[in-house]
Design a protein around this motif. Structure first.
Motif, PDB file in Angstrom:
ATOM      1  N   SER A 273       0.835  -1.213   0.000  1.00  0.00           N
ATOM      2  CA  SER A 273       0.000   0.000   0.000  1.00  0.00           C
ATOM      3  C   SER A 273       0.864   1.254   0.000  1.00  0.00           C
ATOM      4  O   SER A 273       0.580   2.220  -0.700  1.00  0.00           O
ATOM      5  N   MET A 274       1.922   1.220   0.789  1.00  0.00           N
ATOM      6  CA  MET A 274       2.787   2.393   0.856  1.00  0.00           C
ATOM      7  C   MET A 274       3.396   2.685  -0.511  1.00  0.00           C
ATOM      8  O   MET A 274       3.380   3.821  -0.983  1.00  0.00           O
ATOM      9  N   TYR A 275       3.907   1.648  -1.147  1.00  0.00           N
ATOM     10  CA  TYR A 275       4.576   1.868  -2.429  1.00  0.00           C
ATOM     11  C   TYR A 275       3.578   2.029  -3.577  1.00  0.00           C
ATOM     12  O   TYR A 275       3.948   2.472  -4.650  1.00  0.00           O
ATOM     13  N   HIS A 276       2.328   1.727  -3.324  1.00  0.00           N
ATOM     14  CA  HIS A 276       1.283   2.032  -4.309  1.00  0.00           C
ATOM     15  C   HIS A 276       1.032   3.540  -4.347  1.00  0.00           C
ATOM     16  O   HIS A 276       0.811   4.121  -5.411  1.00  0.00           O
ATOM     17  N   HIS A 277       1.070   4.177  -3.168  1.00  0.00           N
ATOM     18  CA  HIS A 277       0.761   5.603  -3.054  1.00  0.00           C
ATOM     19  C   HIS A 277       1.985   6.505  -3.156  1.00  0.00           C
ATOM     20  O   HIS A 277       1.865   7.674  -3.542  1.00  0.00           O
ATOM     21  N   PHE A 278       3.171   6.000  -2.799  1.00  0.00           N
ATOM     22  CA  PHE A 278       4.377   6.821  -2.774  1.00  0.00           C
ATOM     23  C   PHE A 278       5.541   6.055  -3.389  1.00  0.00           C
ATOM     24  O   PHE A 278       5.657   4.850  -3.220  1.00  0.00           O
ATOM     25  N   ARG A 279       6.430   6.788  -4.065  1.00  0.00           N
ATOM     26  CA  ARG A 279       7.574   6.158  -4.725  1.00  0.00           C
ATOM     27  C   ARG A 279       8.608   5.644  -3.724  1.00  0.00           C
ATOM     28  O   ARG A 279       9.425   4.802  -4.052  1.00  0.00           O
ATOM     29  N   GLY A 280       8.581   6.193  -2.533  1.00  0.00           N
ATOM     30  CA  GLY A 280       9.532   5.782  -1.503  1.00  0.00           C
ATOM     31  C   GLY A 280       9.465   6.738  -0.328  1.00  0.00           C
ATOM     32  O   GLY A 280       8.602   7.627  -0.270  1.00  0.00           O
TER      33      GLY A 280
ATOM     34  N   LEU B 114       7.963  14.098   1.819  1.00  0.00           N
ATOM     35  CA  LEU B 114       7.584  15.371   1.210  1.00  0.00           C
ATOM     36  C   LEU B 114       6.090  15.625   1.380  1.00  0.00           C
ATOM     37  O   LEU B 114       5.688  16.743   1.726  1.00  0.00           O
ATOM     38  N   ALA B 115       5.268  14.615   1.179  1.00  0.00           N
ATOM     39  CA  ALA B 115       3.823  14.775   1.378  1.00  0.00           C
ATOM     40  C   ALA B 115       3.516  15.140   2.828  1.00  0.00           C
ATOM     41  O   ALA B 115       2.681  16.011   3.100  1.00  0.00           O
ATOM     42  N   ALA B 116       4.205  14.500   3.769  1.00  0.00           N
ATOM     43  CA  ALA B 116       3.975  14.768   5.185  1.00  0.00           C
ATOM     44  C   ALA B 116       4.464  16.161   5.577  1.00  0.00           C
ATOM     45  O   ALA B 116       3.764  16.897   6.289  1.00  0.00           O
ATOM     46  N   ILE B 117       5.637  16.543   5.117  1.00  0.00           N
ATOM     47  CA  ILE B 117       6.185  17.866   5.438  1.00  0.00           C
ATOM     48  C   ILE B 117       5.306  18.949   4.828  1.00  0.00           C
ATOM     49  O   ILE B 117       4.998  19.958   5.480  1.00  0.00           O
TER      50      ILE B 117
END
Length: 187
Positions: free
Chosen positions: A38-45, A51-54
């Motif tokens: 799921s993590m790598y489905h939504h984010f490249r790494g 960056l999304a969180a910051i």
């Protein structure tokens, strides 16, 4: 909250608590309840998620500041409300703490939302101070940009003092001090 949102919120919390290095993908997955796929489905790494969180944290800070700085009341009242807002002084500023993280500061992409947020905040405070001068609430001798920068520095320094002392009162004292200095320019 969908999986992407849970991942972002978990990363935000972990970045605030542990910094970039301490925020492992595994820790984010555990806190969010999301699987690796799921993590790598939504984010490249990790950098993409960070960056999304910051960015979300920076947007949140700007949103809260804007709500207080554009609320009803005189400009000085709005600034006072903003500076005296209850904060988690012992945890530190979720944006400001990232400036202490060498990995975040070394990456121009991760650093950008932090730089933009503090630049925006200094400008926004300068604008409210200018409004106070135009309305005759402040004398004309106060350097607005320098004062806005001092407000931001006092807030960030107040967090540092509170964390160092283990006492939120140190934060309050810093804010009270800068407001006392400002009062010498209020008409």
């Amino acid at each position: 909250m969908d999986t992407r949102e849970r991942l972002i919120e978990s990363a935000r919390e972990l970045l605030w608590e542990r910094g970039y290095v301490g925020t492992s993908p595994k820790a984010v997955q555990q806190r969010s309840g999301a699987g690796q796929g799921s993590m790598y489905h939504h984010f490249r790494g990790k950098p993409d998620l960070a960056l999304a969180a910051i960015t979300r944290t920076a947007d949140d800070l700007r949103g809260r500041a804007e709500a207080e700085l554009s609320a009803p009341g005189s400009p000085i009242q709005r600034i006072t409300t903003y500076l005296r807002r209850e904060r988690e002084a012992l945890r530190g500023c979720p944006v400001g703490r990232l400036t202490q993280d060498p990995d975040v500061m070394a990456d121009p992409t991760l650093r950008a939302p932090i730089e933009e947020t503090f630049a925006w905040l200094r400008k926004r405070l300068t604008d409210v101070l200018a409004e106070a001068q135009r309305q005759g609430e402040l004398d004309g001798e106060l350097d607005l940009a320098d004062t806005a920068a001092a407000f931001v520095a006092v807030l960030q320094g107040g967090y540092v003092l509170a964390r160092a002392a283990g006492d939120a009162g140190a934060y309050t004292q810093a804010v009270d001090g800068v407001l006392g200095l400002l009062s010498g320019h209020v008409r």
